[in-house]
Each structure stands twice: as structure tokens, then as C-alpha cells.
Design a protein around this motif. Structure first.
Motif, PDB file in Angstrom:
ATOM      1  N   ASP A 128     -27.567  -9.167   5.218  1.00 32.15           N
ATOM      2  CA  ASP A 128     -26.416 -10.129   4.788  1.00 32.15           C
ATOM      3  C   ASP A 128     -26.506 -10.467   3.355  1.00 32.15           C
ATOM      4  O   ASP A 128     -27.545 -10.533   2.730  1.00 32.15           O
ATOM      5  CB  ASP A 128     -26.563 -11.461   5.534  1.00 32.15           C
ATOM      6  CG  ASP A 128     -25.362 -12.145   5.508  1.00 32.15           C
ATOM      7  OD1 ASP A 128     -24.237 -11.508   4.962  1.00 32.15           O
ATOM      8  OD2 ASP A 128     -25.333 -13.438   5.859  1.00 32.15           O
ATOM      9  N   ARG A 129     -25.493 -10.550   2.791  1.00 29.69           N
ATOM     10  CA  ARG A 129     -25.393 -11.033   1.369  1.00 29.69           C
ATOM     11  C   ARG A 129     -24.354 -12.224   0.992  1.00 29.69           C
ATOM     12  O   ARG A 129     -23.226 -11.897   1.671  1.00 29.69           O
ATOM     13  CB  ARG A 129     -25.283  -9.731   0.210  1.00 29.69           C
ATOM     14  CG  ARG A 129     -25.891  -8.740   0.256  1.00 29.69           C
ATOM     15  CD  ARG A 129     -27.184  -8.751  -0.542  1.00 29.69           C
ATOM     16  NE  ARG A 129     -26.823  -9.107  -1.929  1.00 29.69           N
ATOM     17  CZ  ARG A 129     -26.612  -8.212  -2.887  1.00 29.69           C
ATOM     18  NH1 ARG A 129     -26.858  -6.854  -2.546  1.00 29.69           N
ATOM     19  NH2 ARG A 129     -26.302  -8.467  -3.978  1.00 29.69           N
ATOM     20  N   ARG A 130     -24.616 -13.139   0.525  1.00 24.76           N
ATOM     21  CA  ARG A 130     -23.682 -14.043   0.307  1.00 24.76           C
ATOM     22  C   ARG A 130     -22.774 -13.621  -0.920  1.00 24.76           C
ATOM     23  O   ARG A 130     -23.068 -12.952  -1.870  1.00 24.76           O
ATOM     24  CB  ARG A 130     -24.405 -15.335  -0.394  1.00 24.76           C
ATOM     25  CG  ARG A 130     -25.127 -16.089   0.826  1.00 24.76           C
ATOM     26  CD  ARG A 130     -25.919 -17.376   0.440  1.00 24.76           C
ATOM     27  NE  ARG A 130     -24.890 -18.424   0.188  1.00 24.76           N
ATOM     28  CZ  ARG A 130     -24.187 -19.247   1.226  1.00 24.76           C
ATOM     29  NH1 ARG A 130     -24.439 -18.839   2.469  1.00 24.76           N
ATOM     30  NH2 ARG A 130     -23.437 -20.207   0.988  1.00 24.76           N
ATOM     31  N   SER A 137     -16.684 -18.480  -2.045  1.00 27.10           N
ATOM     32  CA  SER A 137     -16.103 -18.331  -0.742  1.00 27.10           C
ATOM     33  C   SER A 137     -14.765 -18.036  -0.721  1.00 27.10           C
ATOM     34  O   SER A 137     -14.168 -18.355  -1.624  1.00 27.10           O
ATOM     35  CB  SER A 137     -16.863 -19.697   0.229  1.00 27.10           C
ATOM     36  OG  SER A 137     -16.059 -20.783  -0.351  1.00 27.10           O
ATOM     37  N   ARG A 171     -18.565 -17.148   3.633  1.00 24.92           N
ATOM     38  CA  ARG A 171     -19.347 -17.222   2.622  1.00 24.92           C
ATOM     39  C   ARG A 171     -20.140 -16.106   2.191  1.00 24.92           C
ATOM     40  O   ARG A 171     -21.016 -15.804   1.222  1.00 24.92           O
ATOM     41  CB  ARG A 171     -20.302 -18.475   2.373  1.00 24.92           C
ATOM     42  CG  ARG A 171     -19.575 -19.871   2.506  1.00 24.92           C
ATOM     43  CD  ARG A 171     -20.606 -20.828   2.699  1.00 24.92           C
ATOM     44  NE  ARG A 171     -21.114 -20.704   4.021  1.00 24.92           N
ATOM     45  CZ  ARG A 171     -20.585 -21.666   5.171  1.00 24.92           C
ATOM     46  NH1 ARG A 171     -19.837 -22.521   4.758  1.00 24.92           N
ATOM     47  NH2 ARG A 171     -21.083 -21.355   6.193  1.00 24.92           N
ATOM     48  N   SER A 172     -20.337 -14.999   3.149  1.00 23.47           N
ATOM     49  CA  SER A 172     -21.032 -13.882   3.159  1.00 23.47           C
ATOM     50  C   SER A 172     -20.690 -12.779   3.828  1.00 23.47           C
ATOM     51  O   SER A 172     -19.476 -12.826   4.614  1.00 23.47           O
ATOM     52  CB  SER A 172     -22.370 -14.338   3.709  1.00 23.47           C
ATOM     53  OG  SER A 172     -22.293 -14.625   5.181  1.00 23.47           O
ATOM     54  N   GLU A 183     -20.336 -13.425   7.802  1.00 26.60           N
ATOM     55  CA  GLU A 183     -19.477 -14.073   8.047  1.00 26.60           C
ATOM     56  C   GLU A 183     -17.905 -13.402   8.025  1.00 26.60           C
ATOM     57  O   GLU A 183     -17.206 -13.549   8.936  1.00 26.60           O
ATOM     58  CB  GLU A 183     -19.454 -15.482   7.296  1.00 26.60           C
ATOM     59  CG  GLU A 183     -20.612 -16.395   7.652  1.00 26.60           C
ATOM     60  CD  GLU A 183     -20.553 -17.689   6.725  1.00 26.60           C
ATOM     61  OE1 GLU A 183     -19.574 -17.949   5.908  1.00 26.60           O
ATOM     62  OE2 GLU A 183     -21.612 -18.248   6.609  1.00 26.60           O
ATOM     63  N   PRO A 214     -21.277  -5.570  -2.518  1.00 31.08           N
ATOM     64  CA  PRO A 214     -20.465  -6.678  -1.456  1.00 31.08           C
ATOM     65  C   PRO A 214     -19.368  -6.988  -2.118  1.00 31.08           C
ATOM     66  O   PRO A 214     -18.248  -7.541  -1.310  1.00 31.08           O
ATOM     67  CB  PRO A 214     -21.719  -8.019  -1.715  1.00 31.08           C
ATOM     68  CG  PRO A 214     -23.062  -7.247  -1.789  1.00 31.08           C
ATOM     69  CD  PRO A 214     -22.856  -6.064  -2.566  1.00 31.08           C
ATOM     70  N   ARG A 234     -15.854  -7.899  -0.081  1.00 32.93           N
ATOM     71  CA  ARG A 234     -15.070  -9.298  -0.303  1.00 32.93           C
ATOM     72  C   ARG A 234     -13.730  -9.014  -0.691  1.00 32.93           C
ATOM     73  O   ARG A 234     -12.821  -9.808  -0.288  1.00 32.93           O
ATOM     74  CB  ARG A 234     -15.613 -10.010  -1.316  1.00 32.93           C
ATOM     75  CG  ARG A 234     -15.057 -11.487  -1.793  1.00 32.93           C
ATOM     76  CD  ARG A 234     -16.031 -12.114  -2.935  1.00 32.93           C
ATOM     77  NE  ARG A 234     -15.458 -13.542  -2.992  1.00 32.93           N
ATOM     78  CZ  ARG A 234     -14.317 -13.909  -3.729  1.00 32.93           C
ATOM     79  NH1 ARG A 234     -13.554 -12.949  -4.080  1.00 32.93           N
ATOM     80  NH2 ARG A 234     -13.686 -15.145  -3.566  1.00 32.93           N
TER      81      ARG A 234
END
Length: 82
Positions: A4-6, A10, A24-25, A28, A62, A66
Motif C-alpha cells: 500500500d502507498r499513500r 487525498s 488516501r492510498s 483505499e 502510485p 491516482r
């Protein structure tokens, strides 16, 4: 191994009227795509799911996951503040 990576910032979505969720990640984002989406057949959702999985595996950066998540949220009209 899944990692997992933030996200740097967000993403806020409203999956149901009056229910706001802050993502946020990577984990999620993947959970939201699986549990909170209003349709399985939306093309950008499918792409975002694949990108999130690849990012969790470490195969994709990531920020790409996103970006695809935001596009999927726009397509589904869930993105807040857009």
C-alpha cells in the motif's frame, strides 16, 4: 507482495448521497472501486482497477493509479470538488 502507498493528496468522493469518503492510498482506492462504485461496466473504473492492482504489486507508480482513479470518479460522477 502487495504494498500500500499513500497518495500525496487525498481524493474525496461521494459514493452515495450524503456519504463522503476520503481516499488516501492505493488500498483505499481499490476498496472504493470494489465496494462503492455505481456500476461494474464503466470503462474508466475497469482501467482504474487494473492500474491500482498493478501499483499495489509495484509494477506501476502510485501517481498513475491516482490519476486513473480520479478519471473513474469523474466518469461515475462521484468526484467532489471537481
Amino acid at each position: 507482495m502487495m504494498k500500500d502507498r499513500r497518495f500525496k493528496s487525498s481524493i474525496v468522493i461521494e459514493p452515495r448521497l450524503g456519504r463522503v469518503r476520503e481516499v488516501r492510498s492505493l488500498r483505499e482506492a481499490a476498496e472504493a472501486l470494489l465496494r462503492d462504485w455505481p456500476g461494474d461496466d464503466l470503462p474508466k473504473r475497469q482501467k482504474a482497477m487494473a492500474t491500482c492492482l498493478s501499483a499495489l504489486k509495484g509494477d506501476v507508480q502510485p501517481h498513475r493509479a491516482r490519476r486513473d482513479f480520479i478519471e473513474a470518479a469523474r466518469e461515475a460522477r462521484l468526484l467532489m470538488g471537481d
